[in-house]
Scaffold this active site. Structure first.
Site, PDB file in Angstrom:
ATOM      1  N   LYS A 120    -102.147   3.671  59.308  1.00  6.88           N
ATOM      2  CA  LYS A 120    -101.985   5.043  59.807  1.00  6.88           C
ATOM      3  C   LYS A 120    -100.595   5.508  59.392  1.00  6.88           C
ATOM      4  CE  LYS A 120    -102.223   7.933  63.928  1.00  6.88           C
ATOM      5  NZ  LYS A 120    -100.894   8.582  63.709  1.00  6.88           N
ATOM      6  N   CYS A 417     -55.294   2.080  64.975  1.00  8.38           N
ATOM      7  CA  CYS A 417     -56.214   0.970  65.218  1.00  8.38           C
ATOM      8  C   CYS A 417     -56.442   0.804  66.719  1.00  8.38           C
ATOM      9  CB  CYS A 417     -55.652  -0.315  64.630  1.00  8.38           C
ATOM     10  SG  CYS A 417     -56.592  -1.799  65.084  1.00  8.38           S
ATOM     11  N   CYS A 433     -58.175  -1.697  59.824  1.00  6.11           N
ATOM     12  CA  CYS A 433     -56.782  -1.865  60.226  1.00  6.11           C
ATOM     13  C   CYS A 433     -56.009  -2.465  59.052  1.00  6.11           C
ATOM     14  CB  CYS A 433     -56.701  -2.784  61.447  1.00  6.11           C
ATOM     15  SG  CYS A 433     -55.003  -3.200  61.931  1.00  6.11           S
TER      16      CYS A 433
END
Length: 685
Positions: A120, A417, A433
């Site tokens: 389907k 950061c 970072c």
């Protein structure tokens, strides 16, 4: 168990409200492909409405979707369908399939003469009209009685040829979709033109089919499922007497792509027991398919059965849709939080209004990167489509832009950061970072000493933090050069220090797969580390390979291979320090593999997918699940996480639960941990 229980409608007011919700949702779905309701919620409301009407027939309203072709009072279009495009009734489990089959046989007064089953497809239904083999008109399903003329899209739909292989006049019915590849291509095109990306393939297909006046064209695909005589065909009985299977075969012969051309294909089966096997097979492959499917369609194959069963006002009685549990739902983004991972990459996560997806309550989803947030134009408060396929972490597909209220807020991107407050490298789509792995070194070291990596017992989080703070450990290789004095300072105990030093010495002999995993290479985990280690055998071979070589490992493509090479280059100094400290850099092979003249026994699990579940007992009692998976792979097998038709063996420990039951129902061999240990013991030595 029923996966889509009916919504409970307590009174007539709730019933009327449900009817209106379904009507509006259906209008949106059959209009532009968007809807405030996901499929599961829509099905629940539909069943709730039907149950309420059954219990309170006098309360039924004229707008009820239970008696309408397209399950809603939907605006259709200017084109009247010669034969209505009916909906399908839904079932949700094998018991429902059995009840439907029993009802069909009772209605026929005999057993059906066979069934046709096929996927389907989750798309937009259309009718394509051919005159003398030429495609002359394309019409959407609309409300099932009338549809919208979208003939402007002729020539843009792959699988629906402009000219058939034979000059017949016919109506072809099928589903318009975007394959996974086309969906990605469509969003790249949209981004080039500065337009928001599509939220999911179904909405994209619906919108693109109707779109006119765009400066670009979105590629579409069609998978046909049936064939009818055209309204102007000289012989309206051209296809009379043919089974549904024969009609699908005829479509293929005419040059039309059909549901039989999907990777799962179609089947013509004698009974519903075989249909259930096919359904299980399709369900197991669903996540890997290149197009979206949401179930399996089961049809009486013979035209006499179809005629005698007849149809209601909304759906045929000789066909039914077996719906799979939804893997996509809509919910709202409540908030977005940021963290820094072990390798220094920033990881945004969306907090969601909790939603049930395939039996799991999802309250969070990964957002991958700031680039993804920007590309999808996600906002806090957005209604979003969330997908959970297989065992993967839920992720956001995209926002439902049509449901925005104006109160949504842009997601704030971090300036520093989140972990250390340092600067961020924004050069790539995934921000990092500037300190990289050193940003949160303690987490990287804690991961490396874990049970499934170096397995250094005694190095808990507090001791690791102290070692990092004292400068004794600057990377994971420094673990193997720690002095007794450094450890005594970190632990405060000479006795514990001696134990830890002994465990560190033992850790030097761990296999390469664990050493590689301890490195924390981005894009790898325990399973991928084992695959890489077993493929190359040595760390040197891994470092010396190129992108083509890495792609020989299952699960590594071009992009991942390039990323892994970059990671390995960054980690080269750490790998060199590990080697200098005497840490093992090789992976053990099969018994006698170092001796080419020896008779190597055949791997007992060769080519077999093996799943372990429950608490291991006997010889495996002290092993982690990852260690058990290592045994499976060393014995030639592939460690799986879920049971399906492709599973070859289930190792069932104590309290095995549903996986054991499913394996037994599928006829899969089930063994105890003790029996498994005996199977592989002689081979592994």
């Amino acid at each position: 168990m029923d996966t889509a229980p009916a919504a409970v409608l307590a009174d007539r007011a709730a019933y009327v409200e449900a009817v209106e919700q379904v009507r509006v949702a259906a209008a949106a779905y059959y209009g532009d492909g968007t809807s405030a309701l996901d499929d599961d919620a829509f099905d629940r409301l539909m069943r709730g409405i039907a149950l309420y009407e059954e219990a309170h027939p006098g309360d039924a309203v004229a707008e009820s979707p239970t008696g309408q072709v397209a399950a809603g009072a939907v605006a259709g279009g200017d084109v009247v369908h010669t034969i209505p495009m009916l909906s399908l009734d839904n079932i949700f489990d094998h018991d429902g399939l059995l009840r439907w089959g029993t009802g069909l046989a009772r209605r026929l007064g005999r057993e059906p003469q066979g069934f046709h089953v096929g996927p389907k497809i989750d798309g937009l239904a259309v009718a394509a009209y051919y005159t003398d083999g030429k495609l002359t008109r394309l019409v959407t399903r609309g409300n099932g009685t009338t549809g919208e003329d979208v003939s402007h899209a002729i020539g843009t739909v792959d699988g629906l040829p402009d000219t058939l292989n034979e000059p017949v006049s016919a109506e072809v019915r099928g589903e318009i979709v975007l394959t996974t590849e086309q969906f990605d291509q469509a969003n790249r095109i949209r981004a080039q033109y500065g337009e928001p990306v599509f939220s999911n393939p179904r909405n994209a297909a619906a919108g693109s089919l109707r779109a006119t006046g765009r400066a670009y064209t979105i590629p579409l695909s069609c998978y046909a499922y049936t064939l009818l005589p055209g309204p102007d065909a000289p012989d309206n009985d051209a296809f009379a007497g043919r089974t549904h299977s024969e009609l699908v075969d005829t479509l293929g012969r005419l040059g039309v792509r059909t549901v039989a051309d999907t990777p799962v294909g179609t089947r013509t089966l004698r009974d519903l027991d075989a249909a259930r096997d096919y359904i299980d097979t399709v369900a197991a492959q669903r996540d890997a398919l290149p197009l979206g499917i949401d179930g399996v369609v089961v049809k009486a194959d013979h035209p006499d059965d179809q005629h005698d069963a007849g149809a209601g006002s909304r759906a045929p009685r000789w066909a039914v849709a077996y719906k799979f549990p939804a893997v996509e739902k809509t919910t709202r983004i409540l908030d977005v939080t940021w963290a820094t991972g072990r390798t220094g990459f920033l990881a945004p996560r969306a907090q969601l209004a909790p939603v049930d997806i395939a039996g799991v309550t999802v309250a969070y989803a990964t957002l991958h990167s700031p680039g993804m947030i920007t590309k999808l134009d996600l906002r806090t408060g957005d209604t979003v489509t969330v997908r959970r396929a297989g065992d993967v972490i839920p992720y956001i597909v995209g926002p439902v832009v049509a449901l925005r209220t104006g109160e949504e807020a842009p997601i704030e991107l971090p300036d520093r950061c989140p972990a250390c407050g340092g600067e961020i490298d924004r050069a790539q789509e995934r921000w990092r970072c500037l300190q990289g792995r050193a940003c949160d070194l303690s987490r990287s070291v804690e991961y490396a000493v874990g049970r499934d990596q170096f397995d250094i017992e005694g190095l808990g989080p507090k001791i690791v933090e102290r070692l990092v703070a004292d400068g004794a450990v600057a990377d994971i290789a420094d673990l193997f050069t720690l002095t007794r004095e450094q450890l005594v300072a970190a632990t405060g105990s000479e006795k514990n220090t001696d134990k830890i030093l002994a465990n560190i010495t033992a850790a030097k002999d761990r296999p390469l797969s664990r050493v590689f995993c301890a490195l924390g290479v981005r894009g790898t985990g325990r399973s991928m580390s084992r695959r890489i280690a077993r493929h190359f055998g040595t760390m040197t071979a891994i470092q010396d390979t190129d992108t083509d070589g890495l792609q020989q490992v299952e699960g590594i493509g071009p992009e991942k291979a390039a990323m892994l090479l970059a990671e390995l280059a960054e980690l080269a100094p750490v790998i060199a320090k590990l080697a200098a400290a005497g840490v093992n850099q090789t992976e053990p092979g099969p018994p006698n593999s170092s001796d080419p003249d020896a008779d190597t026994p055949a791997a007992p699990l060769a080519g077999m997918t093996v799943v372990a579940t429950g608490s291991m007992t006997g010889p495996l009692a002290d092993l982690s699940r990852n260690a058990v998976n290592e045994l499976i792979e060393r014995a030639g097998g592939r460690a799986g996480s879920s049971v399906s038709k492709t599973t070859g063996l289930l190792v069932a420990g104590a309290n095995a639960g549903s996986k054991k039951s499913k394996a037994e129902s599928l006829g899969i061999t089930v063994v105890s941990p003790e029996e498994f240990a005996e199977m592989v013991g002689a081979y592994l030595g």
